[in-house]
Design a protein around this motif. Structure first.
Motif, mmCIF file in Angstrom:
data_model
loop_
_atom_site.group_PDB
_atom_site.id
_atom_site.type_symbol
_atom_site.label_atom_id
_atom_site.label_comp_id
_atom_site.label_asym_id
_atom_site.label_seq_id
_atom_site.Cartn_x
_atom_site.Cartn_y
_atom_site.Cartn_z
ATOM 1 N N GLY A 38 9.678 -34.386 31.313
ATOM 2 C CA GLY A 38 9.445 -34.882 32.664
ATOM 3 C C GLY A 38 7.976 -34.844 33.043
ATOM 4 O O GLY A 38 7.451 -35.774 33.658
ATOM 5 N N ARG A 39 7.316 -33.772 32.652
ATOM 6 C CA ARG A 39 5.882 -33.634 32.950
ATOM 7 C C ARG A 39 5.065 -34.732 32.282
ATOM 8 O O ARG A 39 4.132 -35.274 32.866
ATOM 9 C CB ARG A 39 5.390 -32.259 32.493
ATOM 10 C CG ARG A 39 3.984 -31.936 32.931
ATOM 11 C CD ARG A 39 3.537 -30.571 32.430
ATOM 12 N NE ARG A 39 3.418 -30.522 30.982
ATOM 13 C CZ ARG A 39 2.399 -31.036 30.285
ATOM 14 N NH1 ARG A 39 1.431 -31.650 30.909
ATOM 15 N NH2 ARG A 39 2.359 -30.936 28.977
ATOM 16 N N ARG A 40 5.451 -35.093 31.066
ATOM 17 C CA ARG A 40 4.714 -36.137 30.342
ATOM 18 C C ARG A 40 5.121 -37.548 30.755
ATOM 19 O O ARG A 40 4.330 -38.481 30.641
ATOM 20 C CB ARG A 40 4.920 -35.958 28.844
ATOM 21 C CG ARG A 40 4.246 -34.722 28.323
ATOM 22 C CD ARG A 40 4.482 -34.550 26.868
ATOM 23 N NE ARG A 40 3.873 -33.318 26.415
ATOM 24 C CZ ARG A 40 3.322 -33.178 25.235
ATOM 25 N NH1 ARG A 40 3.311 -34.182 24.387
ATOM 26 N NH2 ARG A 40 2.794 -32.037 24.896
ATOM 27 N N LEU A 41 6.338 -37.695 31.238
ATOM 28 C CA LEU A 41 6.835 -39.020 31.606
ATOM 29 C C LEU A 41 6.291 -39.488 32.955
ATOM 30 O O LEU A 41 6.065 -40.679 33.158
ATOM 31 C CB LEU A 41 8.366 -38.994 31.639
ATOM 32 C CG LEU A 41 9.082 -40.294 31.928
ATOM 33 C CD1 LEU A 41 8.778 -41.327 30.850
ATOM 34 C CD2 LEU A 41 10.580 -40.048 32.023
ATOM 35 N N GLU A 42 6.054 -38.563 33.853
ATOM 36 C CA GLU A 42 5.630 -38.936 35.209
ATOM 37 C C GLU A 42 4.382 -39.817 35.242
ATOM 38 O O GLU A 42 4.393 -40.876 35.893
ATOM 39 C CB GLU A 42 5.427 -37.691 36.061
ATOM 40 C CG GLU A 42 5.087 -38.020 37.494
ATOM 41 C CD GLU A 42 4.926 -36.793 38.358
ATOM 42 O OE1 GLU A 42 4.843 -36.971 39.586
ATOM 43 O OE2 GLU A 42 4.867 -35.666 37.826
ATOM 44 N N PRO A 43 3.287 -39.474 34.559
ATOM 45 C CA PRO A 43 2.110 -40.346 34.624
ATOM 46 C C PRO A 43 2.360 -41.727 34.024
ATOM 47 O O PRO A 43 1.847 -42.732 34.537
ATOM 48 C CB PRO A 43 1.039 -39.610 33.821
ATOM 49 C CG PRO A 43 1.552 -38.253 33.564
ATOM 50 C CD PRO A 43 3.011 -38.254 33.796
ATOM 51 N N ARG B 270 7.616 -39.070 43.021
ATOM 52 C CA ARG B 270 7.152 -37.707 42.854
ATOM 53 C C ARG B 270 8.215 -36.665 43.198
ATOM 54 O O ARG B 270 8.357 -35.688 42.476
ATOM 55 C CB ARG B 270 5.882 -37.521 43.685
ATOM 56 C CG ARG B 270 5.274 -36.170 43.589
ATOM 57 C CD ARG B 270 4.451 -35.994 42.328
ATOM 58 N NE ARG B 270 3.955 -34.643 42.235
ATOM 59 C CZ ARG B 270 4.119 -33.868 41.191
ATOM 60 N NH1 ARG B 270 4.716 -34.313 40.138
ATOM 61 N NH2 ARG B 270 3.672 -32.651 41.190
ATOM 62 N N PRO B 271 8.979 -36.839 44.286
ATOM 63 C CA PRO B 271 9.991 -35.826 44.611
ATOM 64 C C PRO B 271 11.047 -35.656 43.512
ATOM 65 O O PRO B 271 11.508 -34.537 43.274
ATOM 66 C CB PRO B 271 10.636 -36.347 45.891
ATOM 67 C CG PRO B 271 9.630 -37.239 46.494
ATOM 68 C CD PRO B 271 8.879 -37.844 45.347
#
Length: 86
Positions: free
Chosen positions: A40-45, A1-2
């Motif tokens: 990045g927002r879409r890759l995180e989950p 997460r960081p």
């Protein structure tokens, strides 16, 4: 997460900075950083999901390796590089 939080903050800051420049290259950089933020927002989950599953596909307990684990590690390395370059 960081790592994702850093990427989001840096991409937002850089997009704002380059948008204010008013030049064509500034607008292109701003668009690139906005795209990086969105990716990045879409890759995180997706990476979080793979990270919860990849232990199931290891060869055995003594051999923690498989394609899913490699995919997550490669994506993390790319993210760290993007944060460093941002």
């Amino acid at each position: 997460r960081p790592l994702f939080q850093s990427l989001q903050a840096l991409a937002e800051d850089n997009a704002s900075f380059f948008q204010r420049s008013g030049t064509e290259s500034g607008r292109r950089f701003a668009a690139a950083f906005a795209a990086l933020r969105e990716h990045g927002r879409r890759l995180e989950p997706a990476l979080r999901h793979f990270a919860h599953l990849y232990h199931r596909f290891d060869l055995d307990e003594a051999t923690p390796g498989n394609g899913y684990r490699s995919l997550v590690q490669t994506a993390r390395c790319c993210l760290a590089h993007a944060v460093h370059k941002s």
